[in-house]
Design an enzyme around this catalytic site. Structure first.
Site, mmCIF file in Angstrom:
data_model
loop_
_atom_site.group_PDB
_atom_site.id
_atom_site.type_symbol
_atom_site.label_atom_id
_atom_site.label_comp_id
_atom_site.label_asym_id
_atom_site.label_seq_id
_atom_site.Cartn_x
_atom_site.Cartn_y
_atom_site.Cartn_z
ATOM 1 C CB THR A 8 -0.932 0.029 1.224
ATOM 2 O OG1 THR A 8 -0.182 0.276 2.418
ATOM 3 C CG2 THR A 8 -1.686 -1.290 1.365
ATOM 4 N N GLY A 9 0.399 2.298 -0.639
ATOM 5 C CA GLY A 9 1.185 3.527 -0.732
ATOM 6 C C GLY A 9 2.464 3.320 -1.513
ATOM 7 C CB ALA A 10 3.295 0.795 -3.976
ATOM 8 C CB SER A 12 5.823 8.572 -4.233
ATOM 9 O OG SER A 12 4.939 8.781 -3.146
ATOM 10 N N GLY A 15 7.522 3.351 -0.205
ATOM 11 C CA GLY A 15 6.799 2.260 -0.859
ATOM 12 C C GLY A 15 7.379 1.926 -2.217
ATOM 13 C CB SER A 171 6.905 6.727 12.835
ATOM 14 O OG SER A 171 7.593 7.921 13.137
ATOM 15 C CE1 TYR A 193 2.786 9.492 10.114
ATOM 16 C CE2 TYR A 193 4.439 9.796 11.836
ATOM 17 C CZ TYR A 193 4.063 9.282 10.619
ATOM 18 O OH TYR A 193 4.967 8.540 9.891
#
Length: 345
Positions: A8-10, A12, A15, A171, A193
């Protein structure tokens, strides 16, 4: 059999860097880029095919911040693939980040300066908002959407005689102090976040407890400080360019400044090469870069407990149940309206 991997989120950042590293490792794998923006997804696919022309790369439209999009995407995945070996839960947002200037200068001249730069602890706040599903946007995108995706994909993830992997991009900003079981969506706070990333750490622990017996293993990584769209959203790009020499200098004292997406994807790639049974479910695997530029991965124990992780898991199940009920009611209303229109024609 070729491995089937969904990221997922690939399109940029970390990813896309992960996809490049995976194809360099095994050009025969079947890769699925799950992205919200299909135009950028097409561009990412073209870039990967330029360096790996024989690669098998599929695209999947997925907005993890939308419950309906998650359900539609999961249905598509189950129709395309009879199994899924790796699910990289990488997509995430940090809306409207702001730096607490007072906290910055206070920390700059303290003994906590290096840690402050390494983790952004106490520095970053965000302005969250409610999405169309009535959920807090950061919670929905960084955590809940991925949770529902895992739940929906259990038929292709949990199969007899098969070992499958979940890998969460967390994170160093994930902190217990930013998370509350009484406010899992972080409606009342200013650090959604950090809260969502700590929650993903907790959820990974719970998923191992519930799914290891079915051959599904979950791990958590930290990419370090990487220059991506999230980072550039904190401060203007020209500012990062100005302080880049300072950041390389700081890397002598803290190895969390990986800086490039390729370096940040190091832990994601490292876990691809290891057997899941050998990994510590209570450790976060950090992408690290030494002052001399050498990349390596190191596990570090996470600050969490079983009771809290299980309580979060139960709360997410409750929210999932409520979301499914809401969608069903919406669909029933649409069907009733269509029937009414048909009768009045």
């Amino acid at each position: 059999m070729e491995k089937v991997i969904l990221v997922t989120g690939a399109n940029s950042g970390i990813g896309l860097a992960l996809c490049e590293r995976l194809l360099c490792e095994d050009a025969g794998l079947q890769l699925c880029l799950a992205c919200r923006n299909m135009q950028r997804a097409e561009a990412a696919r073209s870039a990967l095919l330029t360096s790996h022309p024989d690669a098998h790369i599929d695209l999947l439209h997925l907005d993890v911040g939308s419950v309906r999009s998650v359900l539609c995407a999961a249905h598509e995945v189950k129709a395309r693939y009879n199994r899924l070996d790796y699910l990289y839960l990488n997509a995430g947002i940090m809306p409207n980040p702001q730096i607490d200037v007072k906290a910055f200068f206070k920390g700059l001249f303290s003994s906590n300066a290096v840690n402050m730069f390494a983790t952004a602890e106490g520095l970053l706040t965000q302005q969250d908002r409610v999405n169309k599903d009535g959920l807090q946007e950061v919670f929905a995108t960084n955590l809940f959407g991925h949770f529902m995706l895992v739940r929906e994909l259990e038929p292709v993830l949990c199969q007899a005689g098969q070992t499958s992997r979940l890998v969460w991009t967390s994170s160093s900003n994930a902190r217990r102090s930013a998370f509350s079981l009484d406010d899992v969506q972080h409606r009342r706070g200013t650090e959604p976040y950090a809260s969502s990333k700590y929650a993903s750490d907790l959820l990974s622990l719970a998923l191992n407890r519930h799914n290891n017996s079915q051959g599904l293993y979950s791990s958590v990584i930290c990419p370090g400080l990487v220059m991506t769209n999230l980072t550039y959203g904190i401060l203007p790009s020209f500012f990062w360019t100005l302080i880049m020499p300072i950041m390389y200098l700081i890397r002598i004292f803290t190895n969390t400044f990986t800086l490039t997406p390729y370096n940040g994807a190091g832990a994601l790639h490292s876990l691809f090469l290891q057997k899941p049974e050998s990994l510590d479910p209570r450790a976060k695997y950090h992408s690290l870069t030494s002052g001399m530029g050498s990349n390596y991965t190191q596990p570090r124990q996470m600050d969490m407990d079983d009771d809290m992780s299980e309580a979060l898991y139960v709360k997410l199940l409750e929210i999932e149940k409520a979301m499914r009920k809401r969608l069903k009611e919406e669909d029933d209303d649409k069907q009733a309206y269509k029937k009414y229109l048909h009768q009045t024609e």
